[in-house]
Design an enzyme around this catalytic site. Structure first.
Site, mmCIF file in Angstrom:
data_model
loop_
_atom_site.group_PDB
_atom_site.id
_atom_site.type_symbol
_atom_site.label_atom_id
_atom_site.label_comp_id
_atom_site.label_asym_id
_atom_site.label_seq_id
_atom_site.Cartn_x
_atom_site.Cartn_y
_atom_site.Cartn_z
ATOM 1 N N ARG A 34 7.430 -28.507 21.330
ATOM 2 C CA ARG A 34 6.317 -29.174 22.004
ATOM 3 C C ARG A 34 5.295 -29.670 20.988
ATOM 4 N NH1 ARG A 34 7.389 -28.600 27.170
ATOM 5 N NH2 ARG A 34 8.571 -26.749 27.771
ATOM 6 N N ASP A 35 4.785 -30.886 21.241
ATOM 7 C CA ASP A 35 3.735 -31.442 20.385
ATOM 8 C C ASP A 35 2.485 -30.583 20.512
ATOM 9 O OD1 ASP A 35 3.238 -34.560 19.108
ATOM 10 O OD2 ASP A 35 1.477 -33.296 19.488
ATOM 11 N N ILE A 36 1.832 -30.351 19.384
ATOM 12 C CA ILE A 36 0.647 -29.495 19.349
ATOM 13 C C ILE A 36 -0.540 -30.159 20.049
ATOM 14 C CG2 ILE A 36 -0.378 -30.299 17.170
ATOM 15 C CD1 ILE A 36 -0.520 -27.308 16.344
ATOM 16 N N ASN A 96 7.520 -43.543 15.802
ATOM 17 C CA ASN A 96 6.619 -44.220 14.871
ATOM 18 C C ASN A 96 7.216 -44.164 13.476
ATOM 19 O OD1 ASN A 96 4.622 -44.666 16.878
ATOM 20 N ND2 ASN A 96 3.935 -42.552 16.662
ATOM 21 N N GLU A 104 2.460 -40.325 11.219
ATOM 22 C CA GLU A 104 1.632 -39.328 10.529
ATOM 23 C C GLU A 104 2.472 -38.335 9.733
ATOM 24 O OE1 GLU A 104 -0.861 -37.392 13.395
ATOM 25 O OE2 GLU A 104 -1.672 -39.299 14.119
ATOM 26 N N HIS A 109 11.007 -38.128 13.666
ATOM 27 C CA HIS A 109 10.835 -37.449 14.953
ATOM 28 C C HIS A 109 10.731 -38.493 16.038
ATOM 29 C CE1 HIS A 109 6.895 -38.083 13.101
ATOM 30 N NE2 HIS A 109 6.386 -38.238 14.326
HETATM 31 P P1 AMP Z 1 3.493 -39.393 14.451
HETATM 32 O O1 AMP Z 1 2.164 -40.075 14.486
HETATM 33 O O2 AMP Z 1 4.526 -40.146 15.243
HETATM 34 O O3 AMP Z 1 3.925 -39.061 13.052
HETATM 35 O O4 AMP Z 1 3.317 -38.041 15.259
HETATM 36 C C1 AMP Z 1 3.126 -36.792 14.672
HETATM 37 C C2 AMP Z 1 2.943 -35.806 15.808
HETATM 38 O O5 AMP Z 1 3.097 -34.499 15.309
HETATM 39 C C3 AMP Z 1 1.551 -35.857 16.485
HETATM 40 O O6 AMP Z 1 1.726 -36.161 17.864
HETATM 41 C C4 AMP Z 1 1.000 -34.456 16.259
HETATM 42 O O7 AMP Z 1 0.248 -33.986 17.361
HETATM 43 C C5 AMP Z 1 2.263 -33.649 16.033
HETATM 44 N N1 AMP Z 1 2.114 -32.441 15.245
HETATM 45 C C6 AMP Z 1 1.515 -32.303 14.044
HETATM 46 N N2 AMP Z 1 1.623 -31.039 13.601
HETATM 47 C C7 AMP Z 1 2.316 -30.357 14.545
HETATM 48 C C8 AMP Z 1 2.761 -29.013 14.685
HETATM 49 N N3 AMP Z 1 2.500 -28.087 13.739
HETATM 50 N N4 AMP Z 1 3.442 -28.661 15.790
HETATM 51 C C9 AMP Z 1 3.702 -29.570 16.748
HETATM 52 N N5 AMP Z 1 3.318 -30.870 16.679
HETATM 53 C C10 AMP Z 1 2.623 -31.257 15.597
#
Ligand code: AMP
Length: 124
Positions: A34-36, A96, A104, A109
């Site tokens: 799950r996304d944080i 992305n 990010e 992913h």
């Molecule tokens: P992106 O902008 O597509 O690279 O998305 C990165 C995603 O990773 C974001 O939606 C963050 O909320 C998520 N994220 C970052 N760190 C964690 C973590 N430790 N556990 C779960 N999701 C994370």
């Protein structure tokens, strides 16, 4: 130009067990958690276990079994979340990639978002 993978990215640390995660599903080739910072009632990230930066990197360089295992994990997550369009209300899948994709975390992913409408694809 070759793809450069950073072993210190946060998802690499999750795969090594250095950072906890809320796992939804795991197979030999993929981990889903799950996304944080969830943007919808269901917001799950699915990552391959291999060292791939982005979807294009994976598509070009991953072995067939890695690609099959990863794509099958995506389908299984859709079933687990009940968002598959055969018996649910659907979902949005986002990958992305790079600077213009505003990625990010530099480990491939896909985001699976569902449980409510995701609205228009890109706000104008
Ligand atoms: P992106 O902008 O597509 O690279 O998305 C990165 C995603 O990773 C974001 O939606 C963050 O909320 C998520 N994220 C970052 N760190 C964690 C973590 N430790 N556990 C779960 N999701 C994370």
């Amino acid at each position: 130009m070759a793809y450069k993978y950073d072993d210190e990215n946060i998802f690499a640390k999750i795969l090594r067990g250095e950072i906890p995660n809320d796992t939804v599903l795991e197979n030999e080739y993929a981990l889903a958690f799950r996304d944080i910072n969830p943007q919808r009632p269901h917001h799950v990230l699915i990552i391959p276990k291999g060292r791939y930066v982005s979807f294009d990197h994976f598509a070009k360089e991953a072995a067939d079994d890695q690609i099959i295992g990863y794509i099958q994990a995506i389908g299984a997550v859709c079933d687990l979340l009940n968002v598959s369009i055969d018996n649910g209300d659907g979902f949005r899948m986002i990958a992305n990639s790079g600077q213009h994709g505003v990625q990010e975390v530099p480990h491939l992913h896909v985001h699976i978002l569902g449980g409510s409408s995701c609205g228009k694809m890109i706000q104008s």
